[in-house]
Design a protein around this motif. Structure first.
Motif, mmCIF file in Angstrom:
data_model
loop_
_atom_site.group_PDB
_atom_site.id
_atom_site.type_symbol
_atom_site.label_atom_id
_atom_site.label_comp_id
_atom_site.label_asym_id
_atom_site.label_seq_id
_atom_site.Cartn_x
_atom_site.Cartn_y
_atom_site.Cartn_z
ATOM 1 N N ASP A 65 38.348 44.788 23.839
ATOM 2 C CA ASP A 65 37.137 45.298 24.488
ATOM 3 C C ASP A 65 37.278 46.815 24.641
ATOM 4 N N ILE A 66 36.444 47.550 23.938
ATOM 5 C CA ILE A 66 36.534 49.016 23.979
ATOM 6 C C ILE A 66 35.579 49.553 25.055
ATOM 7 N N GLY A 67 36.122 50.363 25.950
ATOM 8 C CA GLY A 67 35.291 50.933 27.018
ATOM 9 C C GLY A 67 35.009 49.899 28.100
ATOM 10 N N SER A 68 36.058 49.202 28.516
ATOM 11 C CA SER A 68 35.893 48.145 29.535
ATOM 12 C C SER A 68 35.401 48.711 30.852
ATOM 13 N N GLY A 69 35.685 49.977 31.083
ATOM 14 C CA GLY A 69 35.362 50.537 32.397
ATOM 15 C C GLY A 69 36.178 49.808 33.449
ATOM 16 N N SER A 70 35.529 49.468 34.562
ATOM 17 C CA SER A 70 36.226 48.741 35.627
ATOM 18 C C SER A 70 35.679 47.322 35.736
ATOM 19 N N THR A 71 35.020 46.846 34.650
ATOM 20 C CA THR A 71 34.326 45.555 34.741
ATOM 21 C C THR A 71 35.006 44.455 33.930
ATOM 22 N N LEU A 72 34.726 43.219 34.344
ATOM 23 C CA LEU A 72 35.348 42.061 33.704
ATOM 24 C C LEU A 72 34.339 41.048 33.177
ATOM 25 N N TYR A 73 33.077 41.140 33.613
ATOM 26 C CA TYR A 73 32.082 40.135 33.234
ATOM 27 C C TYR A 73 31.966 39.996 31.717
ATOM 28 N N GLN A 74 32.199 41.121 30.999
ATOM 29 C CA GLN A 74 31.938 41.142 29.555
ATOM 30 C C GLN A 74 32.942 40.317 28.752
ATOM 31 N N VAL A 75 34.063 39.923 29.370
ATOM 32 C CA VAL A 75 35.044 39.102 28.642
ATOM 33 C C VAL A 75 35.156 37.691 29.240
ATOM 34 N N MET A 76 34.249 37.352 30.144
ATOM 35 C CA MET A 76 34.350 36.043 30.811
ATOM 36 C C MET A 76 33.961 34.880 29.896
ATOM 37 N N ILE A 86 42.584 42.262 25.058
ATOM 38 C CA ILE A 86 43.056 43.581 25.491
ATOM 39 C C ILE A 86 41.858 44.362 26.025
ATOM 40 N N LEU A 87 42.000 44.854 27.241
ATOM 41 C CA LEU A 87 40.963 45.685 27.851
ATOM 42 C C LEU A 87 41.356 47.146 27.653
ATOM 43 N N THR A 88 40.375 48.008 27.496
ATOM 44 C CA THR A 88 40.693 49.416 27.260
ATOM 45 C C THR A 88 39.706 50.333 27.988
ATOM 46 N N ASP A 89 40.209 51.485 28.347
ATOM 47 C CA ASP A 89 39.330 52.543 28.835
ATOM 48 C C ASP A 89 40.094 53.859 28.787
ATOM 49 N N PHE A 90 39.392 54.942 28.768
ATOM 50 C CA PHE A 90 40.130 56.205 28.734
ATOM 51 C C PHE A 90 40.330 56.795 30.121
ATOM 52 N N LEU A 91 39.767 56.151 31.134
ATOM 53 C CA LEU A 91 39.978 56.650 32.491
ATOM 54 C C LEU A 91 41.051 55.834 33.197
ATOM 55 N N GLU A 92 42.054 56.534 33.703
ATOM 56 C CA GLU A 92 43.151 55.895 34.423
ATOM 57 C C GLU A 92 42.633 55.100 35.637
ATOM 58 N N VAL A 93 41.641 55.659 36.334
ATOM 59 C CA VAL A 93 41.123 54.964 37.537
ATOM 60 C C VAL A 93 40.496 53.615 37.176
ATOM 61 N N ASN A 94 39.870 53.547 35.998
ATOM 62 C CA ASN A 94 39.288 52.278 35.568
ATOM 63 C C ASN A 94 40.383 51.284 35.196
ATOM 64 N N GLN A 95 41.397 51.772 34.486
ATOM 65 C CA GLN A 95 42.513 50.879 34.119
ATOM 66 C C GLN A 95 43.183 50.330 35.379
ATOM 67 N N GLN A 96 43.344 51.182 36.378
ATOM 68 C CA GLN A 96 43.985 50.742 37.632
ATOM 69 C C GLN A 96 43.148 49.671 38.328
ATOM 70 N N GLU A 97 41.832 49.870 38.305
ATOM 71 C CA GLU A 97 40.946 48.891 38.949
ATOM 72 C C GLU A 97 41.068 47.527 38.260
ATOM 73 N N LEU A 98 41.086 47.529 36.935
ATOM 74 C CA LEU A 98 41.231 46.267 36.195
ATOM 75 C C LEU A 98 42.576 45.616 36.497
ATOM 76 N N LYS A 99 43.621 46.426 36.535
ATOM 77 C CA LYS A 99 44.965 45.883 36.792
ATOM 78 C C LYS A 99 45.063 45.285 38.189
ATOM 79 N N ARG A 100 44.337 45.894 39.142
ATOM 80 C CA ARG A 100 44.349 45.340 40.506
ATOM 81 C C ARG A 100 43.843 43.900 40.503
ATOM 82 N N TRP A 101 42.730 43.670 39.777
ATOM 83 C CA TRP A 101 42.183 42.301 39.750
ATOM 84 C C TRP A 101 43.144 41.372 38.993
#
Ligand SMILES: C[S@@+](CC[C@H](N)C(=O)[O-])C[C@H]1O[C@@H](n2cnc3c(N)ncnc32)[C@H](O)[C@@H]1O
Length: 202
Positions: A65-76, A86-101
């Motif tokens: 998933d390219i440009g996942s941002g901080s969202t998960l609905y798109q891979v449900m 594999i989720l991806t984004d170029f912003l560290e804050v978005n990657q951190q948010e995904l990793k938290r979930w």
């Protein structure tokens, strides 16, 4: 810098100071994401994704998933078809948010439970199966990676999109368009609609 690099740098500058919690709050709570409103853009997007992954013509081992941002609905929906995501984004804050979930931390900025329940319902399962879907999603997402597209984002105008898909050797399988109802055009952007394109490389 050439024009292409200028475009990427400008995009990176736009995203400086990006706040995933504010983004999620703004886009993924009512009215944008309203499970009580069948015209909600989120329900439209999740329906498109469900259809795309269950028509029987998509399969494989790895979903990226390219440009996942901080969202998960798109891979449900896709997480049931692919064994590795594999989720991806170029912003560290978005990657951190995904990793938290993914690590089930309590400080996720958004509760994804209603989204998981809705994805289950689209699959004809009981909403109560959401815990199984959450476990499945957590087990198949193998990584959250930094990805930076070196190219500018594809064109946003429908005519242009179909033409460039064709030019790149894709056959368009499905094109769906959502026009934002007037009462939902209350945002800070000038978005008037969204399109969903499913295409296959020849
Ligand atoms: C329109 S948002 C989509 C976010 C989310 N998947 C959603 O559905 O709400 C696009 C995402 O792509 C990321 N992005 C923007 N430019 C990028 C680039 N050049 N390379 C990689 N990711 C980029 C942004 O950080 C943003 O999260």
């Amino acid at each position: 810098m050439d024009g292409k690099e200028d475009g990427v740098a400008a995009m990176a500058a736009t995203y400086q100071g990006f706040d995933p919690a504010a983004y999620l709050q703004y886009n993924y709570t009512p009215p944008g994401a309203d499970f009580e409103n069948k015209d909600s853009v989120l329900l439209w997007k999740m329906g498109c994704l469900h259809r795309a992954f269950t028509e029987g013509d998509v399969s494989g081992e790895l979903l990226v998933d390219i440009g996942s941002g901080s969202t998960l609905y798109q891979v449900m929906s896709g997480c049931e078809i692919f064994n590795k995501v594999i989720l991806t984004d170029f912003l560290e804050v978005n990657q951190q948010e995904l990793k938290r979930w993914l690590r089930n931390a309590e400080d996720s900025a958004l509760d994804w439970t209603p989204f998981l329940k809705h994805a289950c319902m689209l699959e004809g399962r009981q909403p109560s199966a959401w815990t199984e879907k959450a476990a499945r999603l957590r087990s198949v997402v193998s990584d959250v990676l930094y990805v930076e597209r070196a190219q500018p984002w594809p064109p946003h105008r429908l005519a242009q999109v179909c033409a460039s898909l064709k030019k790149m050797g894709f056959t368009l399988i499905r094109l769906e368009v959502y026009t934002l109802p007037q009462d939902m055009r209350v945002g800070v952007d000038d978005v008037s609609g969204v399109f969903f394109a499913k295409a296959m490389k020849d």
